[in-house]
Design a protein around this motif. Structure first.
Motif, PDB file in Angstrom:
ATOM      1  N   LYS A 105       0.780  -1.361   0.075  1.00  0.00           N
ATOM      2  CA  LYS A 105      -0.035  -0.050  -0.018  1.00  0.00           C
ATOM      3  C   LYS A 105       0.743   1.259  -0.028  1.00  0.00           C
ATOM      4  O   LYS A 105       0.357   2.299   0.252  1.00  0.00           O
ATOM      5  N   LYS A 106       2.234   1.230  -0.262  1.00  0.00           N
ATOM      6  CA  LYS A 106       3.002   2.171  -0.132  1.00  0.00           C
ATOM      7  C   LYS A 106       2.969   2.927   1.358  1.00  0.00           C
ATOM      8  O   LYS A 106       3.089   4.448   1.084  1.00  0.00           O
ATOM      9  N   TYR A 107       2.841   2.273   2.399  1.00  0.00           N
ATOM     10  CA  TYR A 107       2.605   2.869   3.535  1.00  0.00           C
ATOM     11  C   TYR A 107       3.578   2.574   4.697  1.00  0.00           C
ATOM     12  O   TYR A 107       3.380   2.503   5.940  1.00  0.00           O
ATOM     13  N   SER A 108       4.927   1.836   4.033  1.00  0.00           N
ATOM     14  CA  SER A 108       5.688   0.953   4.926  1.00  0.00           C
ATOM     15  C   SER A 108       6.290   2.176   5.863  1.00  0.00           C
ATOM     16  O   SER A 108       6.892   1.840   6.960  1.00  0.00           O
ATOM     17  N   MET A 109       6.444   3.492   5.566  1.00  0.00           N
ATOM     18  CA  MET A 109       6.830   4.427   6.361  1.00  0.00           C
ATOM     19  C   MET A 109       6.266   4.894   7.608  1.00  0.00           C
ATOM     20  O   MET A 109       6.639   5.595   8.481  1.00  0.00           O
ATOM     21  N   ILE A 110       5.161   4.560   7.735  1.00  0.00           N
ATOM     22  CA  ILE A 110       4.316   4.575   8.741  1.00  0.00           C
ATOM     23  C   ILE A 110       4.756   3.942  10.014  1.00  0.00           C
ATOM     24  O   ILE A 110       4.592   4.550  11.233  1.00  0.00           O
ATOM     25  N   GLY A 111       5.413   2.555   9.843  1.00  0.00           N
ATOM     26  CA  GLY A 111       6.122   2.074  10.965  1.00  0.00           C
ATOM     27  C   GLY A 111       7.111   2.828  11.365  1.00  0.00           C
ATOM     28  O   GLY A 111       7.506   3.001  12.488  1.00  0.00           O
ATOM     29  N   ASP A 112       7.853   3.587  10.840  1.00  0.00           N
ATOM     30  CA  ASP A 112       9.160   4.419  11.253  1.00  0.00           C
ATOM     31  C   ASP A 112       8.463   5.603  11.837  1.00  0.00           C
ATOM     32  O   ASP A 112       9.025   6.094  12.940  1.00  0.00           O
ATOM     33  N   GLY A 113       7.441   6.339  11.164  1.00  0.00           N
ATOM     34  CA  GLY A 113       6.841   7.306  11.958  1.00  0.00           C
ATOM     35  C   GLY A 113       6.427   7.204  13.327  1.00  0.00           C
ATOM     36  O   GLY A 113       6.403   7.928  14.321  1.00  0.00           O
ATOM     37  N   ALA A 146       4.057  12.824   3.931  1.00  0.00           N
ATOM     38  CA  ALA A 146       4.115  14.166   4.324  1.00  0.00           C
ATOM     39  C   ALA A 146       3.394  14.030   5.756  1.00  0.00           C
ATOM     40  O   ALA A 146       3.924  14.794   6.891  1.00  0.00           O
ATOM     41  N   ALA A 147       2.217  13.543   5.986  1.00  0.00           N
ATOM     42  CA  ALA A 147       1.711  13.515   7.226  1.00  0.00           C
ATOM     43  C   ALA A 147       2.460  12.528   8.378  1.00  0.00           C
ATOM     44  O   ALA A 147       2.716  13.080   9.606  1.00  0.00           O
ATOM     45  N   ILE A 148       3.029  11.489   7.812  1.00  0.00           N
ATOM     46  CA  ILE A 148       4.203  10.636   8.686  1.00  0.00           C
ATOM     47  C   ILE A 148       5.286  11.741   9.191  1.00  0.00           C
ATOM     48  O   ILE A 148       5.585  11.838  10.416  1.00  0.00           O
ATOM     49  N   GLY A 149       5.735  12.552   8.273  1.00  0.00           N
ATOM     50  CA  GLY A 149       6.710  13.446   8.621  1.00  0.00           C
ATOM     51  C   GLY A 149       6.486  14.487   9.637  1.00  0.00           C
ATOM     52  O   GLY A 149       7.101  14.800  10.665  1.00  0.00           O
ATOM     53  N   LEU A 150       5.368  14.969   9.536  1.00  0.00           N
ATOM     54  CA  LEU A 150       4.721  16.040  10.308  1.00  0.00           C
ATOM     55  C   LEU A 150       4.716  15.387  11.861  1.00  0.00           C
ATOM     56  O   LEU A 150       5.173  15.886  12.970  1.00  0.00           O
ATOM     57  N   ILE A 151       3.914  14.340  12.131  1.00  0.00           N
ATOM     58  CA  ILE A 151       3.880  13.862  13.329  1.00  0.00           C
ATOM     59  C   ILE A 151       5.146  13.153  13.758  1.00  0.00           C
ATOM     60  O   ILE A 151       5.373  13.338  15.106  1.00  0.00           O
ATOM     61  N   SER A 167       8.300  14.043  13.473  1.00  0.00           N
ATOM     62  CA  SER A 167       9.228  15.057  13.731  1.00  0.00           C
ATOM     63  C   SER A 167       8.749  15.700  14.878  1.00  0.00           C
ATOM     64  O   SER A 167       9.559  16.103  15.899  1.00  0.00           O
ATOM     65  N   PHE A 168       7.490  16.126  15.166  1.00  0.00           N
ATOM     66  CA  PHE A 168       6.851  16.614  16.325  1.00  0.00           C
ATOM     67  C   PHE A 168       6.999  15.694  17.582  1.00  0.00           C
ATOM     68  O   PHE A 168       7.326  16.187  18.469  1.00  0.00           O
ATOM     69  N   ALA A 169       7.158  14.437  17.328  1.00  0.00           N
ATOM     70  CA  ALA A 169       7.008  13.505  18.346  1.00  0.00           C
ATOM     71  C   ALA A 169       8.508  13.324  18.844  1.00  0.00           C
ATOM     72  O   ALA A 169       8.639  13.360  20.228  1.00  0.00           O
ATOM     73  N   VAL A 170       9.461  13.493  17.737  1.00  0.00           N
ATOM     74  CA  VAL A 170      10.920  13.445  18.345  1.00  0.00           C
ATOM     75  C   VAL A 170      11.312  14.678  19.307  1.00  0.00           C
ATOM     76  O   VAL A 170      11.891  14.474  20.421  1.00  0.00           O
ATOM     77  N   ALA A 171      10.733  15.822  18.634  1.00  0.00           N
ATOM     78  CA  ALA A 171      10.988  16.964  19.331  1.00  0.00           C
ATOM     79  C   ALA A 171      10.404  16.854  20.913  1.00  0.00           C
ATOM     80  O   ALA A 171      10.932  17.343  21.729  1.00  0.00           O
ATOM     81  N   ALA A 172       9.075  16.441  21.091  1.00  0.00           N
ATOM     82  CA  ALA A 172       8.485  16.219  22.297  1.00  0.00           C
ATOM     83  C   ALA A 172       9.054  15.345  23.197  1.00  0.00           C
ATOM     84  O   ALA A 172       9.161  15.594  24.299  1.00  0.00           O
ATOM     85  N   GLY A 173       9.755  14.205  22.789  1.00  0.00           N
ATOM     86  CA  GLY A 173      10.272  13.260  23.441  1.00  0.00           C
ATOM     87  C   GLY A 173      11.664  13.776  24.084  1.00  0.00           C
ATOM     88  O   GLY A 173      12.300  13.551  25.154  1.00  0.00           O
ATOM     89  N   VAL A 174      12.221  14.540  23.044  1.00  0.00           N
ATOM     90  CA  VAL A 174      13.788  15.436  23.691  1.00  0.00           C
ATOM     91  C   VAL A 174      13.333  16.421  24.778  1.00  0.00           C
ATOM     92  O   VAL A 174      14.110  16.397  25.822  1.00  0.00           O
ATOM     93  N   LEU A 175      12.297  17.148  24.459  1.00  0.00           N
ATOM     94  CA  LEU A 175      11.759  17.985  25.664  1.00  0.00           C
ATOM     95  C   LEU A 175      11.433  17.402  26.764  1.00  0.00           C
ATOM     96  O   LEU A 175      11.899  17.839  27.860  1.00  0.00           O
ATOM     97  N   ILE A 176      10.781  16.255  26.599  1.00  0.00           N
ATOM     98  CA  ILE A 176      10.377  15.556  28.024  1.00  0.00           C
ATOM     99  C   ILE A 176      11.459  14.886  28.723  1.00  0.00           C
ATOM    100  O   ILE A 176      11.625  14.864  29.962  1.00  0.00           O
TER     101      ILE A 176
END
Length: 275
Positions: free
Chosen positions: A41-49, A96-101, A103-112
């Motif tokens: 389904k060309k959605y394999s990068m959702i796992g990485d996200g 694009a949606a995966i990239g947004l979520i 990148s935000f999650a990584v930033a949140a994880g670093v802040l936490i």
């Protein structure tokens, strides 16, 4: 040879090795079954996200002194829903949606993590996996949730196959494609969270992609791809656990490296027209 066998026998005497073999094999099966649907389904990068999202949820769980699995599963599932919603409503393509979520999650994880006093050993073990810290609760949750994932895929196999092969046609014939996509996202989220103990958040997506793309090099059909992918994935997990014990290598990295070797071999066979 005898020394290697004796080391394997010795490894089997340790509870953490047995737990790693059991949990790792279950995760490998789940990843193999889901991987084919995601890759085609060309959605394999959702796992990485979602793996990046799990980094933030684990940091939050450690900050709250709560169970990382119990905190991560619902939050990662909600994140997968958000990715699908962005894809549907905001007219964003999946990557694009995966990239947004992510990148935000990584930033949140670093802040936490910063609020909690920096990256500690517990968080590091979740980043790259550690078979030494697989608890009895992890084993029980893995058994139950892996059974749920595998049973659900078997039960909805025809529907999942239809939306993977041709989603537009599946919608025309009356299948609830949106529901099936959400089901795949839930199963993927659960599998991602379960796998972080064995291979870590940074490597778990590889366990979804590698076995599937390797199997696609040599398989002749949908079901045969699932079978070959499962065989490769479980074999790499078992061999990776033993090799990491014998050679004192990181378990997660060893498992992913073995998957990469299998891909190179199968790709070579395909190019040589031997498969």
């Amino acid at each position: 040879m005898e020394s290697t066998i004796s080391l394997i026998v010795e490894a089997l005497q340790y509870d953490f090795i047995l737990k790693a073999l059991l949990v790792g094999s279950l995760i490998a099966v789940c990843c193999s079954y889901l991987g084919l649907f995601l890759v085609l389904k060309k959605y394999s990068m959702i796992g990485d996200g979602l793996a990046h999202v799990s980094f933030a949820t684990i940091a939050l769980a450690l900050l709250l002194s709560a169970s990382p699995l119990l905190v991560s599963i619902p939050l990662v599932i909600l994140s997968s829903f958000l990715i699908l919603k962005l894809n549907e409503k905001a007219d964003l393509h999946g990557d694009a949606a995966i990239g947004l979520i992510s990148s935000f999650a990584v930033a949140a994880g670093v802040l936490i993590s910063s609020v909690a006093g920096g990256f500690n050993i517990d968080l590091f073990s979740y980043l790259f996996g550690s078979i030494l810290v697989i608890s009895n609760l992890d084993v029980i949750l893995s058994l139950v949730l892996s059974a749920v994932v595998i049973f659900t895929i078997f039960f909805f196999y025809n529907n999942l196959f239809a939306i993977t092969y041709d989603e537009e046609f599946a919608r025309v014939i009356g299948l609830r494609t949106r529901t099936m996509n959400y089901l795949i996202s839930i199963l993927t989220s659960i599998t991602i969270v379960l796998g972080i103990r064995v291979v870590g958040t940074m490597l778990i997506s590889s366990l979804i992609v590698f076995p599937t793309v390797t199997a696609l090099q040599v398989s002749k059909g949908f079901k045969s791809t699932i079978f070959i992918s499962t065989l490769i994935s479980v074999s790499c997990v078992i061999l990776g656990v033993f090799l990491s014990f014998i050679l004192n290598f990181p378990t997660g990295a060893t498992i992913v490296f073995l998957n990469a070797v299998c891909f190179v071999l199968c790709f070579g066979l395909k190019k040589l027209n031997l498969a």
